[in-house]
Design a protein around this motif. Structure first.
Motif, PDB file in Angstrom:
ATOM      1  N   TRP A 178       0.833  -1.215   0.000  1.00 62.10           N
ATOM      2  CA  TRP A 178       0.000   0.000   0.000  1.00 62.10           C
ATOM      3  C   TRP A 178       0.864   1.260   0.000  1.00 62.10           C
ATOM      4  N   LEU A 179       1.967   1.235   0.800  1.00 58.45           N
ATOM      5  CA  LEU A 179       2.873   2.391   0.853  1.00 58.45           C
ATOM      6  C   LEU A 179       3.526   2.636  -0.506  1.00 58.45           C
ATOM      7  N   TYR A 180       3.956   1.544  -1.206  1.00 60.10           N
ATOM      8  CA  TYR A 180       4.598   1.706  -2.516  1.00 60.10           C
ATOM      9  C   TYR A 180       3.611   2.232  -3.554  1.00 60.10           C
ATOM     10  N   ALA A 181       2.358   1.666  -3.559  1.00 59.32           N
ATOM     11  CA  ALA A 181       1.396   2.043  -4.594  1.00 59.32           C
ATOM     12  C   ALA A 181       0.817   3.435  -4.368  1.00 59.32           C
ATOM     13  N   ARG A 182       0.627   3.889  -3.099  1.00 57.55           N
ATOM     14  CA  ARG A 182      -0.065   5.140  -2.831  1.00 57.55           C
ATOM     15  C   ARG A 182       0.879   6.315  -2.572  1.00 57.55           C
ATOM     16  N   VAL A 183       2.117   6.048  -2.148  1.00 55.08           N
ATOM     17  CA  VAL A 183       3.000   7.149  -1.738  1.00 55.08           C
ATOM     18  C   VAL A 183       4.272   7.189  -2.585  1.00 55.08           C
ATOM     19  N   LEU A 184       5.056   6.087  -2.577  1.00 59.40           N
ATOM     20  CA  LEU A 184       6.389   6.105  -3.185  1.00 59.40           C
ATOM     21  C   LEU A 184       6.329   6.223  -4.700  1.00 59.40           C
ATOM     22  N   ALA A 185       5.403   5.514  -5.374  1.00 65.46           N
ATOM     23  CA  ALA A 185       5.337   5.549  -6.838  1.00 65.46           C
ATOM     24  C   ALA A 185       4.962   6.939  -7.353  1.00 65.46           C
ATOM     25  N   PRO A 186       3.900   7.616  -6.858  1.00 60.07           N
ATOM     26  CA  PRO A 186       3.631   8.998  -7.332  1.00 60.07           C
ATOM     27  C   PRO A 186       4.770   9.958  -7.045  1.00 60.07           C
ATOM     28  N   VAL A 190       6.976  12.135  -9.979  1.00 58.30           N
ATOM     29  CA  VAL A 190       7.151  13.594  -9.944  1.00 58.30           C
ATOM     30  C   VAL A 190       8.626  13.949  -9.867  1.00 58.30           C
ATOM     31  N   ALA A 191       9.406  13.253  -9.038  1.00 54.42           N
ATOM     32  CA  ALA A 191      10.839  13.536  -8.905  1.00 54.42           C
ATOM     33  C   ALA A 191      11.570  13.251 -10.205  1.00 54.42           C
ATOM     34  N   ALA A 192      11.186  12.177 -10.927  1.00 58.18           N
ATOM     35  CA  ALA A 192      11.843  11.853 -12.199  1.00 58.18           C
ATOM     36  C   ALA A 192      11.600  12.937 -13.230  1.00 58.18           C
ATOM     37  N   VAL A 193      10.336  13.448 -13.293  1.00 54.33           N
ATOM     38  CA  VAL A 193      10.036  14.526 -14.252  1.00 54.33           C
ATOM     39  C   VAL A 193      10.841  15.765 -13.931  1.00 54.33           C
TER      40      VAL A 193
END
Length: 379
Positions: A178-186, A190-193
């Motif tokens: 849940w932490l990876y799908a809801r927090v870390l991935a978004p 954004v950081a990559a862009v």
């Protein structure tokens, strides 16, 4: 003797080729004719030496070596070594092989079989049967009990592992997903862009501008400068100097090769004519006189010697030998008669008949035809 048509002129031949061809062919003919004459003389001499000297000498040496080494060795092998070897083989077979085979078949093999059987029974009684009894009566039951105990322990450990796995999934895996799908991935997207825009602004766009507005014009100018300074002069040198010189050298080399070929063929005809002239001269100066002397002098003299000397001498010798042979037979008959008495039958005199006597043709009075033979039988 027909003249072969010359090679067709290559396209582009002009006055230069015609001016080069004739002097080159004359020089090649002058140079090649002596070489071809010497070559043909060496070839003819070598062939004559090989056929008339080396081959007979080789055959003589081969026969001599065969007579000195091969034939004695063959005779030694055939009449000494082979019989001695067969005799030794027979002795070895009779004295060693046959007794050894009989000893093995009649003594050693039965004793060995009996010893193997006894040792087999003793070995099984001492080493096999106790271990078999220990395995069947002790180790197998103990192993079966230990196996049942281990299976029970493995079943308990598996049940405990399944419980711990469910508890870990609920406490760790589900919150982490849940932490990876809801927090870390978004946050990562954004950081990559943001980092991509910053990286292109800091590192890519300055180098692109430098290449487009500075390096490209400088490169085009340097390329044009190198083309005008190096490429065009080299191209002009190749097109207007090296290619014509190469073509001229190619024409010269081709004409030299053609001239050498023509000169070699002409030298062959000259060498053939010289050889035929020398052969004809040798024939008329040496062979024909020797042949004439043989036919006109030696042959008649040989016939005279054969008819007037050799044949009468041979006839006299033959008659003398016949007389001596008859005398020897007579003496032998006299000796036999003196030793064994007059009762021994005398030997009939032997008379050599060299020619048929009183040869008559077939007539009605002779008894050589079928009718006269039949009449004679009836009478």
């Amino acid at each position: 003797m027909e003249k072969r048509p010359g090679p067709a002129p290559a396209p582009g031949e002009g006055c230069l080729v015609a001016a080069i061809r004739m002097p080159v062919r004359i020089v090649a003919l002058v140079v090649v004719v002596p070489v071809r004459l010497v070559w043909d003389a060496l070839v003819t001499g070598g062939r004559f030496l090989y056929e008339k000297a080396l081959v007979p000498c080789g055959r003589a040496v081969g026969r001599l070596l065969h007579g000195l080494f091969v034939w004695p060795l063959v005779q030694l092998w055939r009449y000494v070594l082979a019989p001695v070897g067969r005799g030794l083989a027979f002795l070895v077979r009779v004295l060693l092989v046959v007794p050894a085979v009989w000893l093995y078949a009649r003594v050693l093999a039965p004793v060995g079989r009996a010893a193997v059987a006894v040792l087999g029974w003793v070995g099984r009684a001492l080493f096999v049967w106790p271990w078999v009894a220990l395995w069947r009566r002790v180790l197998v039951p103990v192993g079966q009990g230990l196996g049942w105990l281990l299976r029970q322990l493995a079943a308990g450990v598996a049940a405990a592992g399944r419980g711990l796995g469910r508890l870990g999934r609920i406490l760790l895996v589900v919150p982490a997903v849940w932490l990876y799908a809801r927090v870390l991935a978004p946050a990562g997207r954004v950081a990559a862009v943001v980092l991509g825009w910053v990286g292109r602004a800091l590192f890519v766009w300055p180098w692109v501008a430098l290449y487009r507005y500075l390096l490209t014009p400088l490169g085009l100018a340097a390329l044009a400068l190198v083309r005008w300074i190096l490429v065009l002069p080299a191209l002009a040198l190749w097109r207007w100097v090296l290619v014509p010189v190469g073509r001229a050298l190619g024409v010269l080399l081709r004409e030299i090769g053609t001239a050498l070929g023509v000169a070699w063929r002409v030298a062959g005809y000259v060498s053939l004519a010289v050889g035929r002239f020398l052969g004809t001269l040798l024939r008329w100066t040496f062979v024909e006189p020797v042949r004439w002397v043989y036919r006109s002098v030696l042959t008649p003299v040989g016939h005279v010697v054969r008819d007037h000397l050799w044949r009468p001498a041979a006839r006299v010798v033959r008659e003398t030998l016949g007389a001596v042979r008859a005398t020897v037979r007579q003496v032998r008959a006299d000796v036999r008669r003196a030793l064994f008495g007059p009762g021994s039958p005398p030997e009939p005199p032997v008379r050599e008949v060299r020619e048929p006597e009183d040869a008559q043709g077939r007539t009605l009075g002779s008894s050589t035809t079928a009718l006269t033979k039949t009449a004679f039988i009836k009478d």
